[in-house]
Structure formats: C-alpha cells, structure tokens
Enzyme design. Structure first.
Site, PDB file in Angstrom:
ATOM      1  NE  ARG A 100     -15.325 -32.751  22.112  1.00 15.91           N
ATOM      2  CZ  ARG A 100     -15.858 -32.435  20.932  1.00 15.91           C
ATOM      3  NH1 ARG A 100     -15.090 -31.965  19.966  1.00 15.91           N
ATOM      4  NH2 ARG A 100     -17.140 -32.582  20.702  1.00 15.91           N
ATOM      5  CE  LYS A 202     -19.735 -29.803  22.618  1.00 16.31           C
ATOM      6  NZ  LYS A 202     -19.758 -28.613  21.796  1.00 16.31           N
ATOM      7  CD  GLU A 238     -13.434 -22.877  19.076  1.00 19.19           C
ATOM      8  OE1 GLU A 238     -13.732 -23.922  18.470  1.00 19.19           O
ATOM      9  OE2 GLU A 238     -13.215 -22.847  20.297  1.00 19.19           O
TER      10      GLU A 238
HETATM   11  N1  PMP Z   1     -15.872 -25.497  18.508  1.00 19.37           N
HETATM   12  C1  PMP Z   1     -16.817 -25.352  19.449  1.00 19.37           C
HETATM   13  C2  PMP Z   1     -16.704 -24.227  20.391  1.00 19.37           C
HETATM   14  C3  PMP Z   1     -17.893 -26.258  19.525  1.00 19.37           C
HETATM   15  O1  PMP Z   1     -18.835 -26.118  20.449  1.00 19.37           O
HETATM   16  C4  PMP Z   1     -17.963 -27.308  18.576  1.00 19.37           C
HETATM   17  C5  PMP Z   1     -19.121 -28.267  18.601  1.00 19.37           C
HETATM   18  N2  PMP Z   1     -18.859 -29.381  19.388  1.00 19.37           N
HETATM   19  C6  PMP Z   1     -16.927 -27.430  17.630  1.00 19.37           C
HETATM   20  C7  PMP Z   1     -15.906 -26.498  17.616  1.00 19.37           C
HETATM   21  C8  PMP Z   1     -16.924 -28.565  16.634  1.00 19.37           C
HETATM   22  O2  PMP Z   1     -16.638 -29.789  17.273  1.00 19.37           O
HETATM   23  P1  PMP Z   1     -17.170 -31.168  16.673  1.00 19.37           P
HETATM   24  O3  PMP Z   1     -16.647 -31.263  15.298  1.00 19.37           O
HETATM   25  O4  PMP Z   1     -16.612 -32.204  17.577  1.00 19.37           O
HETATM   26  O5  PMP Z   1     -18.661 -31.105  16.713  1.00 19.37           O
END
Ligand code: PMP
Length: 355
Positions: A100, A202, A238
């Site tokens: 990622r 991210k 989200e």
């Molecule tokens: N959405 C956002 C905007 C995030 O910052 C995160 C945290 N990384 C997630 C979803 C969840 O991702 P992960 O399961 O990889 O932690």
C-alpha cells in the site's frame, strides 16, 4: 559505558533479562508514549534506498524547504505487533502495508522501500523496542511508518530525497477509550475524498481537511463521522480512520475500494474470513438508506479492530443496530483477533513471526 537516556528519561540500553518496561500495563490507553529506538533510511542520489539504521527515538532535523512541509508530499502506514501467549511476537500482513505504501509512493512520486526492505525494517524496529510491547492480552505495539519528501525544493516539484522513518508506541485494547462500540454521524456536506483524488492511498493530507467535521461531531457526543461519496452524496464511503461494513441477513456488503476509500488490510482480511464462514460478501456501492435498514453495521481498521456500530444518526434521525457477543461483527472480531494474537491457527500465512 555511559548510559544513553531518552528525552523521557528512559535508559535506552536494554538490561539483560529485562522483558518489559516498568509501567502499569492495565492502565495503558491510547496516549503518546515514546519508545527507545526508531528506524530511519534516506534515499540515495540514484533514487533507491540502500541502508537504514536504528537511532534513539527523538526529534529529527528537517529542511524548511522540504516538499513534505511545503506541499504535503508524504504518506504514512499503521500496523501492530502483538505479544503471543507464549511470549513470542508477531505482526499481521506486513507485506500488505508495504504494498500500500508503494502504491501511495507511485502516486506522490516518492521513492518506495521494497517489500523486503519494509518488512526487514519493521522487524528491526519492533525488536529494538521489544520491552515496550504490552504483555499478552494487554494491548499491542502500534507501528507507524512514514515516507516523506525530505529534500529541498523551490516551487512545486517532487523531492530529490525521500525519508522512510518508523517509530512505535504501545497502546491498549480500547481505541481512544471507547469500549468498542461506536455512534456515527453521517456527514453529507463535506466529503473526505473524490474520484481522481487520493482517498485510495494513505496520503498525510487526507486527514486534516476533515478534522473540523470530526471535532464538531465529537463535541455532540458522536464517536466519529461516516462520510458519503463526493458526487451524489448518497452512497456511504468510510469513517475517518476505518472502513465500514453492513450485514443484512446472510449478506455482508462494503463499499468498493475504487479510489475514494482506503483499501484497508483489516477490510481485506475480514472479507476473506466472512467468505470462509459462509457469508455472502458484496463489494459494491451502498446507499445510505440501506445502512439505515441493516441488521448490523461495523467498522474495521488496525486501530479500531472490528468495532460494532451501535447507532447512526442521519439528518437528525438516530437508528440503532444489534450489538453484543452474539453478533456477526463480534464473531468476525474474535476470529481476526485470535489470528493476530496467535491464539487461532493462521491458515493463510498472514502473520509474521519476529524473533
Ligand atoms: N480508512 C482509513 C481512512 C484509514 O486511515 C484506515 C487506517 N489505516 C483504514 C480505513 C483501515 O485500514 P487498515 O485496516 O489497513 O488499518
């Protein structure tokens, strides 16, 4: 040899046989706690990473002309290291976070560490801070990798140098103190991401533009905000730091990772586990009206784990959902947490032992 003392007064030299830092692990929450060492690696002139090192945790020097400070050319990741019952340590799907970060680096024109470099660096920094990993069941060591343009630029252009830095912070099991059940407010005026934007990576600058919205929601007693799509304002996307799922009958649905939501590692793993358990899983656009009608709603993320949503408020109407031990979200939570903490067999090769 003189002791090396960190700014918080911790002795950086590990004494032999010292398994844990002396602190009350039952009281650990979600606060800033500096650990002993951080990992740092700078790209060389040919645009690759060659050699990184562990250095004592502390402030770093940064050029005021750096592209990260001026233009936000930066990314972050979030992972956890877990202490197992037998005292061993493991991380969860570190390759996924590495890939990622590579996706994000491609978009922001940063140099990305290879998957091998990333995973190796994670192991080094976790081992160097081993005594800060909470005992089994008490929490985890949060791992925060950063990738940013550290070289000087004049005018908007990509940085001539990228820095990869990883620090760690022990945390408890309860995300920011909430007991694992959350109350969301649906926000339909400010979107978090838009088609063609950077919602799918991210990017450090995805987060501060919605701080005011989440701050206002929290002041009204909500745990967080659920964002809608930026074009039609009618599909759920989200939450500010986690993905969202709904359950209706035997069908679990979640918005597709097509660029406006982060492709969460927890999201991907939960889809896999749910299919294994016999649920139907749909990655598709989900209307606000559907979430209101859902049997269960839950959020997934490294920090939140699997958090059941207790209520959603939309246009001043509050709807409540099923929560508690008998829910699907708790069943999924027990499965993934069991794998992450080493209590359940890892049939998919997701965990990476650190020794
Ligand atoms: N959405 C956002 C905007 C995030 O910052 C995160 C945290 N990384 C997630 C979803 C969840 O991702 P992960 O399961 O990889 O932690």
């Amino acid at each position: 040899m003189a002791a090396i003392i960190s700014s918080e007064g911790h002795n950086l030299q590990r004494e032999r046989g010292e398994a844990y830092i002396n602190m009350d692990w039952d009281k650990i929450g979600y606060d800033v706690i500096s650990t002993d060492q951080m990992f740092i690696m700078k790209s060389s002139k040919d645009g690759t990473f060659t050699e990184g090192m562990l250095i004592p945790f502390g402030p770093i020097e940064i050029n005021p002309n750096s592209s990260v400070l001026n233009y936000g050319q930066g990314l972050f990741e979030g992972m956890k290291a877990y202490r197992k019952k037998d005292g061993g340590i493991q991380t969860f799907r570190p390759q996924e976070n590495a890939m990622r970060m590579q996706m994000g680096a491609e978009r922001l024109l940063l140099v990305a560490p290879s998957v091998e470099q990333y995973v190796y660096a994670i192991k080094q920094v976790v081992l160097a801070n081993e005594r800060w990993i909470p005992p089994y069941g008490k929490g985890s060591l949060y791992i925060r990798p950063l990738l940013f343009g550290s070289g000087p630029v004049m005018g908007i252009s990509p940085s001539p140098e990228t820095t990869f830095l990883i620090y760690t912070n022990p945390i408890g099991n309860k995300y920011k103190g909430h007991a694992g059940e959350i109350n969301l407010l649906i926000e339909n005026s400010v979107p978090r991401a838009f088609p063609g934007g950077t919602g799918g990576i991210k990017n450090i600058s995805n987060y501060s533009p919605v701080l005011h919205v989440t701050k206002e929601a929290k002041a009204k007693g909500f745990t967080d905000v659920l964002f809608l799509d930026a074009v039609e304002h009618k599909y759920i996307e989200e939450v500010s730091s986690c993905n969202v799922f709904i359950l209706k009958g035997n069908v679990i649905s979640t918005p597709p990772a097509t660029g406006t939501i982060l492709p969460g590692v927890t999201r991907k793993s939960i889809i896999h586990i749910a299919l294994d358990l016999g649920y139907e899983v749909e990655e598709r656009r989900v209307l606000v009206e559907e979430i209101i009608e859902a049997d269960e709603v839950f959020c997934t993320g490294t920090a939140v784990g699997i958090s059941p949503v207790k209520s959603i408020t939309y246009q001043d109407k509050r709807v409540e959902f099923k929560i508690g031990d008998e829910t699907t979200s708790m069943k999924l939570f027990r499965m993934i947490r069991g794998i992450q903490s080493g209590d359940l067999e890892d049939k998919n090769g997701w965990t990476a032992e650190i020794d």
